[in-house]
Design an enzyme around this catalytic site. Structure first.
Site, PDB file in Angstrom:
ATOM      1  N   ASP A   1       2.611   4.621   5.193  1.00 36.63           N
ATOM      2  CA  ASP A   1       2.402   4.085   6.545  1.00 36.63           C
ATOM      3  C   ASP A   1       2.375   2.543   6.552  1.00 36.63           C
ATOM      4  O   ASP A   1       2.353   1.928   7.621  1.00 36.63           O
ATOM      5  CB  ASP A   1       1.159   4.678   7.230  1.00 36.63           C
ATOM      6  N   HIS A   2       2.380   1.927   5.364  1.00 35.01           N
ATOM      7  CA  HIS A   2       2.510   0.478   5.250  1.00 35.01           C
ATOM      8  C   HIS A   2       3.932   0.117   4.813  1.00 35.01           C
ATOM      9  O   HIS A   2       4.615   0.927   4.183  1.00 35.01           O
ATOM     10  CB  HIS A   2       1.562  -0.079   4.178  1.00 35.01           C
TER      11      HIS A   2
ATOM     12  N   ASN B   1       0.873  -1.166   0.000  1.00 43.79           N
ATOM     13  CA  ASN B   1       0.000   0.000   0.000  1.00 43.79           C
ATOM     14  C   ASN B   1       0.916   1.224   0.000  1.00 43.79           C
ATOM     15  O   ASN B   1       1.512   1.558   1.027  1.00 43.79           O
ATOM     16  CB  ASN B   1      -0.925  -0.013   1.230  1.00 43.79           C
TER      17      ASN B   1
ATOM     18  N   ASP C   1      -1.986  -6.319   5.831  1.00 46.04           N
ATOM     19  CA  ASP C   1      -1.708  -6.632   4.419  1.00 46.04           C
ATOM     20  C   ASP C   1      -1.432  -8.128   4.328  1.00 46.04           C
ATOM     21  O   ASP C   1      -0.553  -8.638   5.023  1.00 46.04           O
ATOM     22  CB  ASP C   1      -0.516  -5.824   3.929  1.00 46.04           C
TER      23      ASP C   1
ATOM     24  N   GLU D   1      -3.851   2.025  -2.937  1.00 46.14           N
ATOM     25  CA  GLU D   1      -3.891   3.462  -2.629  1.00 46.14           C
ATOM     26  C   GLU D   1      -2.983   4.262  -3.558  1.00 46.14           C
ATOM     27  O   GLU D   1      -2.092   4.987  -3.110  1.00 46.14           O
ATOM     28  CB  GLU D   1      -3.538   3.734  -1.159  1.00 46.14           C
TER      29      GLU D   1
ATOM     30  N   ASP E   1      -4.227  -4.920   0.756  1.00 44.03           N
ATOM     31  CA  ASP E   1      -4.558  -4.325   2.043  1.00 44.03           C
ATOM     32  C   ASP E   1      -5.988  -4.722   2.376  1.00 44.03           C
ATOM     33  O   ASP E   1      -6.926  -4.175   1.813  1.00 44.03           O
ATOM     34  CB  ASP E   1      -4.396  -2.800   1.947  1.00 44.03           C
TER      35      ASP E   1
ATOM     36  N   ASN F   1      -7.347  -4.427   5.361  1.00 42.66           N
ATOM     37  CA  ASN F   1      -7.864  -3.619   6.464  1.00 42.66           C
ATOM     38  C   ASN F   1      -8.512  -4.485   7.545  1.00 42.66           C
ATOM     39  O   ASN F   1      -9.571  -4.149   8.087  1.00 42.66           O
ATOM     40  CB  ASN F   1      -8.824  -2.543   5.950  1.00 42.66           C
TER      41      ASN F   1
END
Length: 256
Positions: free
Chosen positions: A247-248, A7, A218, A34, A147, A149
């Site tokens: 942030d991943h 991501n 993930d 993303e 991802d 989530n």
DNA sequence: ATGTCAAGAAAATCTTGA
């Protein structure tokens, strides 16, 4: 074949980070989520210069998914998750790469929960399960990567009690993930590392990476035809420490 | 509630989503 999922949190804003990691990690196939870029703003030239073909489904401002492959043809199977004509969010793309069907997904975050966004997440999950059940019937190597989530278990959260009301960890969310896996999928990282704390995401807030306050969201789910070919897996967590980074962190598997 | 980012609308900051 090394397959990664990442991501990127903005494919243009993070392009230097993405290119640096591609050069370092040299994955054969990459699933990106993303993109945060409309279809025409995907940085194809830079990706091509790095040696990768690309297939992508962009969207203005948010979402967007892509599949990259190094010197391998990418044969598109479909874009957009079937089951809702009115869902225009770019969160799903499928392609054949070598003999493997690669399904790159960006499952909705779902916060705040409860609410319409959480309802959308659970409906999206149902549609994914319908599609993944179809894919299992083909009896071919398939990987669902991206991802999700979702933190599947308490081992996947730095502080589980803080997350029980969050859309990424609510009982309904975990149940949806577990019933998906129960169709016959294998969680690749958990198969190789059943008891280890593994994180793939650290919030930008409160120095989460420095404190190792992470989440494992993930994932790679492998079809039965692919499970026996799994050789190794890991998280490139140092990439999360780079400047101007997502942030991943990238996650990868190697299959025979 | 807070905290940090990027993109977009709009023209320097605010809003939105994560």
């Amino acid at each position: 074949m090394k397959i990664a999922t990442y991501n990127v949190n903005g494919v243009n804003g993070r392009l230097p980070v993405l290119l640096k990691w591609l050069k370092e990690a040299q994955p054969d196939v990459v699933c990106l989520q993303e993109l945060k870029a409309p279809q025409e703003k995907f940085p194809l030239e830079a990706i091509n210069d790095a040696g990768y073909n690309a297939l992508w489904h962009g969207q203005k401002s948010w979402n967007g998914v892509a599949i990259l492959a190094h010197n391998i043809e990418i044969k598109e199977v479909g874009r957009g998750l079937p089951g809702d004509e009115e869902d225009l969010q770019s969160r799903y793309i499928e392609a054949m790469v070598n003999d493997v069907l690669i399904c790159c997904l960006y499952l909705p975050n779902g916060n705040p929960a409860p609410g319409p966004k959480f309802d959308y997440k659970l409906k999206w999950f149902e549609r994914l399960k319908a599609r993944s059940a179809e894919l299992l019937k083909f009896n071919i190597p398939v990987v669902l990567a991206g991802d999700f989530n979702v933190m599947p278990t308490e081992l996947d959260v730095y502080k589980p009690e803080r997350w029980v009301k969050d859309a990424l960890f609510r009982p309904e969310t975990r149940e949806a993930f577990h019933s998906l896996v129960a169709q016959g999928w294998t969680d690749a990282l958990r198969k190789l590392y059943p008891d280890e704390r593994i994180y793939t995401f650290w919030d930008y807030f409160r120095n989460a990476y420095g404190r190792d306050a992470g989440l494992r969201i993930d994932h790679f789910l492998l079809s039965p035809k692919l499970e026996g070919r799994l050789k190794s897996a890991g998280v490139d967590r140092h990439v999360r420490g780079w400047e101007k980074t997502s942030d991943h962190a990238p996650v990868w598997i190697e299959i025979e």
